[in-house]
Motif scaffolding. Structure first.
Motif, short mmCIF file in Angstrom:
data_model
loop_
_atom_site.label_atom_id
_atom_site.label_comp_id
_atom_site.label_asym_id
_atom_site.label_seq_id
_atom_site.Cartn_x
_atom_site.Cartn_y
_atom_site.Cartn_z
N ARG A 16 3.59 2.69 2.36
CA ARG A 16 2.96 2.94 3.65
C ARG A 16 2.89 1.67 4.47
O ARG A 16 3.09 1.67 5.68
CB ARG A 16 1.55 3.50 3.43
CG ARG A 16 0.80 3.78 4.73
CD ARG A 16 -0.64 4.21 4.52
NE ARG A 16 -1.44 3.05 4.17
CZ ARG A 16 -2.27 2.99 3.14
NH1 ARG A 16 -2.42 4.02 2.33
NH2 ARG A 16 -2.96 1.89 2.91
N ASP A 17 2.60 0.55 3.77
CA ASP A 17 2.36 -0.69 4.49
C ASP A 17 2.62 -1.86 3.54
O ASP A 17 2.50 -1.72 2.33
CB ASP A 17 0.90 -0.72 4.95
CG ASP A 17 0.59 -1.83 5.93
OD1 ASP A 17 1.52 -2.32 6.59
OD2 ASP A 17 -0.58 -2.23 6.00
N HIS A 27 11.00 -1.99 2.14
CA HIS A 27 10.79 -0.82 2.99
C HIS A 27 11.59 0.40 2.55
O HIS A 27 11.48 1.45 3.16
CB HIS A 27 11.04 -1.18 4.46
CG HIS A 27 9.95 -2.03 5.01
ND1 HIS A 27 10.09 -2.75 6.16
CD2 HIS A 27 8.70 -2.32 4.58
CE1 HIS A 27 8.98 -3.43 6.41
NE2 HIS A 27 8.14 -3.18 5.46
N ASN A 48 1.60 5.54 0.20
CA ASN A 48 1.17 6.84 0.68
C ASN A 48 0.98 7.72 -0.54
O ASN A 48 1.84 7.75 -1.42
CB ASN A 48 2.24 7.50 1.56
CG ASN A 48 2.28 6.92 2.95
OD1 ASN A 48 1.24 6.66 3.53
ND2 ASN A 48 3.47 6.71 3.46
N THR A 107 1.36 10.87 -1.09
CA THR A 107 1.86 12.18 -0.68
C THR A 107 2.41 13.01 -1.84
O THR A 107 2.65 14.19 -1.69
CB THR A 107 2.98 12.02 0.38
OG1 THR A 107 3.99 11.16 -0.17
CG2 THR A 107 2.42 11.42 1.66
N SER A 128 0.86 -1.18 0.00
CA SER A 128 0.00 0.00 0.00
C SER A 128 0.90 1.22 0.00
O SER A 128 1.90 1.27 0.73
CB SER A 128 -0.90 0.02 1.24
OG SER A 128 -1.75 -1.10 1.22
#
Length: 168
Positions: free
Chosen positions: A141-142, A135, A82, A84, A80
């Motif tokens: 995000r996840d 990561h 972000n 932004t 998932s």
């Protein structure tokens, strides 16, 4: 580059048999291929070259045994993002290309954005990979990991109907 008029051209029964046969055995000789599809060698070779040129055949490869090569752990990762920045999807796509362990990456509908398929040696090497790669991908995000316990069917072969009007 594939031109759009080539792609829209209909494949005939022989083209489809060529594609079906090459998909099952990419190392078949042109003589044997021609025999299987009912052509002489030269016209068969011309058709294969045309199918390559038009983009129906994207390439040829060997199927390797992941177990023997130390990559027996098959993992799917739901990612998932972000939202932004307006470039989050493009940034993510570019970053994924740098990691050869990632076999497939698909933008999907549903509760997450991307589904990644990768192979690694074991849980320890996946843990390292998760930290090093997943990561550090931009905008993540996840993530959620799914480990394949057993592979029941795995193929890259597409259904090529010799007679396109008939049901599967």
């Amino acid at each position: 580059m594939v031109n759009s008029s080539s792609v829209s051209r209909k494949l005939d029964r022989i083209d489809r048999r060529i594609l079906q046969t090459l998909q099952q055995d990419g190392r078949i000789s042109y003589v044997d291929l021609a025999d299987k599809v009912g052509l002489s060698t030269s016209p068969c070779l011309e058709r294969v070259k045309r199918l390559e040129r038009e983009g129906y055949i994207r390439g040829y490869s060997a199927l390797l045994d992941p177990e023997r090569l130390g990559a027996s752990m098959l993992v799917f990762v739901e990612i998932s993002l972000n939202y932004t920045s307006g470039t989050v999807f493009e940034d993510f796509r570019k970053a994924v290309q740098r990691w050869p362990e990632i076999l497939e990456c698909h933008l999907v509908t549903g509760d997450f954005d991307y589904l990644i398929k990768l192979r690694t040696r074991d849980v320890s090497s996946y843990r390292q990979l998760l930290g090093d790669i997943l990561h550090t991908l931009p905008g993540v995000r996840d993530s959620r990991t799914l480990v394949a316990m057993e592979t029941v069917r795995e193929t890259s072969e597409l259904v090529v109907q010799v007679n396109p009007g008939q049901a599967l």
